[in-house]
Design a protein around this motif. Structure first.
Motif, PDB file in Angstrom:
ATOM      1  N   LEU A 149       1.267   5.145   0.570  1.00 37.33           N
ATOM      2  CA  LEU A 149       0.553   6.156   1.360  1.00 37.33           C
ATOM      3  C   LEU A 149       1.253   7.502   1.283  1.00 37.33           C
ATOM      4  O   LEU A 149       2.482   7.568   1.184  1.00 37.33           O
ATOM      5  CB  LEU A 149       0.475   5.725   2.828  1.00 37.33           C
ATOM      6  CG  LEU A 149      -0.149   4.354   3.095  1.00 37.33           C
ATOM      7  CD1 LEU A 149       0.074   3.946   4.532  1.00 37.33           C
ATOM      8  CD2 LEU A 149      -1.620   4.367   2.761  1.00 37.33           C
ATOM      9  N   ASP A 150       0.464   8.573   1.366  1.00 33.16           N
ATOM     10  CA  ASP A 150       1.068   9.904   1.438  1.00 33.16           C
ATOM     11  C   ASP A 150       1.319  10.265   2.908  1.00 33.16           C
ATOM     12  O   ASP A 150       1.081   9.453   3.806  1.00 33.16           O
ATOM     13  CB  ASP A 150       0.212  10.947   0.719  1.00 33.16           C
ATOM     14  CG  ASP A 150      -1.076  11.317   1.442  1.00 33.16           C
ATOM     15  OD1 ASP A 150      -1.330  10.832   2.572  1.00 33.16           O
ATOM     16  OD2 ASP A 150      -1.854  12.114   0.875  1.00 33.16           O
ATOM     17  N   GLU A 174       0.582  10.858  -6.764  1.00 31.66           N
ATOM     18  CA  GLU A 174       1.363  11.671  -5.834  1.00 31.66           C
ATOM     19  C   GLU A 174       2.555  10.854  -5.358  1.00 31.66           C
ATOM     20  O   GLU A 174       2.544   9.625  -5.425  1.00 31.66           O
ATOM     21  CB  GLU A 174       0.524  12.058  -4.613  1.00 31.66           C
ATOM     22  CG  GLU A 174      -0.733  12.844  -4.946  1.00 31.66           C
ATOM     23  CD  GLU A 174      -1.597  13.034  -3.720  1.00 31.66           C
ATOM     24  OE1 GLU A 174      -1.056  13.243  -2.613  1.00 31.66           O
ATOM     25  OE2 GLU A 174      -2.826  12.952  -3.861  1.00 31.66           O
ATOM     26  N   SER A 177      -0.237  12.087   5.011  1.00 31.02           N
ATOM     27  CA  SER A 177      -1.392  12.107   5.912  1.00 31.02           C
ATOM     28  C   SER A 177      -2.020  10.728   6.068  1.00 31.02           C
ATOM     29  O   SER A 177      -3.026  10.583   6.754  1.00 31.02           O
ATOM     30  CB  SER A 177      -2.439  13.113   5.408  1.00 31.02           C
ATOM     31  OG  SER A 177      -2.986  12.666   4.177  1.00 31.02           O
ATOM     32  N   LYS A 194      -3.208   8.934   3.479  1.00 32.92           N
ATOM     33  CA  LYS A 194      -4.146   8.668   2.382  1.00 32.92           C
ATOM     34  C   LYS A 194      -3.579   7.589   1.470  1.00 32.92           C
ATOM     35  O   LYS A 194      -2.413   7.637   1.085  1.00 32.92           O
ATOM     36  CB  LYS A 194      -4.396   9.945   1.589  1.00 32.92           C
ATOM     37  CG  LYS A 194      -5.375   9.749   0.418  1.00 32.92           C
ATOM     38  CD  LYS A 194      -5.608  11.045  -0.317  1.00 32.92           C
ATOM     39  CE  LYS A 194      -4.773  11.028  -1.579  1.00 32.92           C
ATOM     40  NZ  LYS A 194      -4.963  12.215  -2.412  1.00 32.92           N
ATOM     41  N   LEU A 195      -4.417   6.619   1.141  1.00 34.68           N
ATOM     42  CA  LEU A 195      -4.026   5.522   0.262  1.00 34.68           C
ATOM     43  C   LEU A 195      -3.879   6.034  -1.162  1.00 34.68           C
ATOM     44  O   LEU A 195      -4.814   6.600  -1.731  1.00 34.68           O
ATOM     45  CB  LEU A 195      -5.071   4.405   0.323  1.00 34.68           C
ATOM     46  CG  LEU A 195      -4.811   3.179  -0.530  1.00 34.68           C
ATOM     47  CD1 LEU A 195      -3.557   2.453  -0.059  1.00 34.68           C
ATOM     48  CD2 LEU A 195      -6.017   2.249  -0.484  1.00 34.68           C
ATOM     49  N   LEU A 196      -2.696   5.841  -1.743  1.00 35.41           N
ATOM     50  CA  LEU A 196      -2.430   6.261  -3.117  1.00 35.41           C
ATOM     51  C   LEU A 196      -2.621   5.127  -4.109  1.00 35.41           C
ATOM     52  O   LEU A 196      -2.881   5.365  -5.281  1.00 35.41           O
ATOM     53  CB  LEU A 196      -1.001   6.801  -3.233  1.00 35.41           C
ATOM     54  CG  LEU A 196      -0.655   7.985  -2.334  1.00 35.41           C
ATOM     55  CD1 LEU A 196       0.813   8.337  -2.477  1.00 35.41           C
ATOM     56  CD2 LEU A 196      -1.540   9.175  -2.635  1.00 35.41           C
ATOM     57  N   TYR A 203       2.163   6.186  -8.752  1.00 39.12           N
ATOM     58  CA  TYR A 203       1.023   6.829  -8.123  1.00 39.12           C
ATOM     59  C   TYR A 203       0.932   8.272  -8.604  1.00 39.12           C
ATOM     60  O   TYR A 203       1.917   8.841  -9.062  1.00 39.12           O
ATOM     61  CB  TYR A 203       1.178   6.812  -6.591  1.00 39.12           C
ATOM     62  CG  TYR A 203       1.449   5.427  -6.042  1.00 39.12           C
ATOM     63  CD1 TYR A 203       0.455   4.462  -6.027  1.00 39.12           C
ATOM     64  CD2 TYR A 203       2.701   5.085  -5.571  1.00 39.12           C
ATOM     65  CE1 TYR A 203       0.704   3.189  -5.542  1.00 39.12           C
ATOM     66  CE2 TYR A 203       2.956   3.815  -5.079  1.00 39.12           C
ATOM     67  CZ  TYR A 203       1.962   2.869  -5.066  1.00 39.12           C
ATOM     68  OH  TYR A 203       2.206   1.613  -4.591  1.00 39.12           O
ATOM     69  N   GLN A 239       0.858  -1.184   0.000  1.00 42.41           N
ATOM     70  CA  GLN A 239       0.000   0.000   0.000  1.00 42.41           C
ATOM     71  C   GLN A 239       0.892   1.230   0.000  1.00 42.41           C
ATOM     72  O   GLN A 239       1.708   1.394   0.907  1.00 42.41           O
ATOM     73  CB  GLN A 239      -0.903   0.021   1.220  1.00 42.41           C
ATOM     74  CG  GLN A 239      -1.889  -1.117   1.272  1.00 42.41           C
ATOM     75  CD  GLN A 239      -2.795  -1.031   2.486  1.00 42.41           C
ATOM     76  OE1 GLN A 239      -2.839  -0.028   3.181  1.00 42.41           O
ATOM     77  NE2 GLN A 239      -3.525  -2.109   2.728  1.00 42.41           N
TER      78      GLN A 239
END
Length: 84
Positions: A35-36, A69, A38, A40-42, A67, A33
């Motif tokens: 993630l950024d 981001e 914060s 959030k799932l990318l 992704y 997974q």
């Protein structure tokens, strides 16, 4: 370690899996997974591992993770074989 950029773009991870059990394991997948900052799932990717002998350690790498981001971290989870 922080996410690493791949030479041709995207991201990659390196890891190891150890089978501490008494029997070989087949059909195990690594779920990745991205993630950024914060949380959030990318995106979600996965890799099916080669069989891992009892007491053995298997190195793996996953590349071309892309992704929208830049991820700040990856969460990895082992998933057992899919039921038929």
């Amino acid at each position: 370690e922080p996410p690493q950029r791949a030479d041709l773009g995207g991201w990659f991870i390196l890891g190891t899996v150890e089978n501490t059990g008494p029997a070989p394991v087949e059909g195990v997948r690594v779920e990745i997974q991205g993630l950024d900052g914060s949380g959030k799932l990318l995106g979600i990717d996965w890799l099916e591992l080669d069989p891992v002998a009892a007491g053995a350690t298997l190195e793996f790498d996953v590349g071309d993770l892309r992704y929208e981001e830049a991820p700040t971290r990856f969460l990895l989870a082992l998933r057992g074989p899919a039921s038929e």
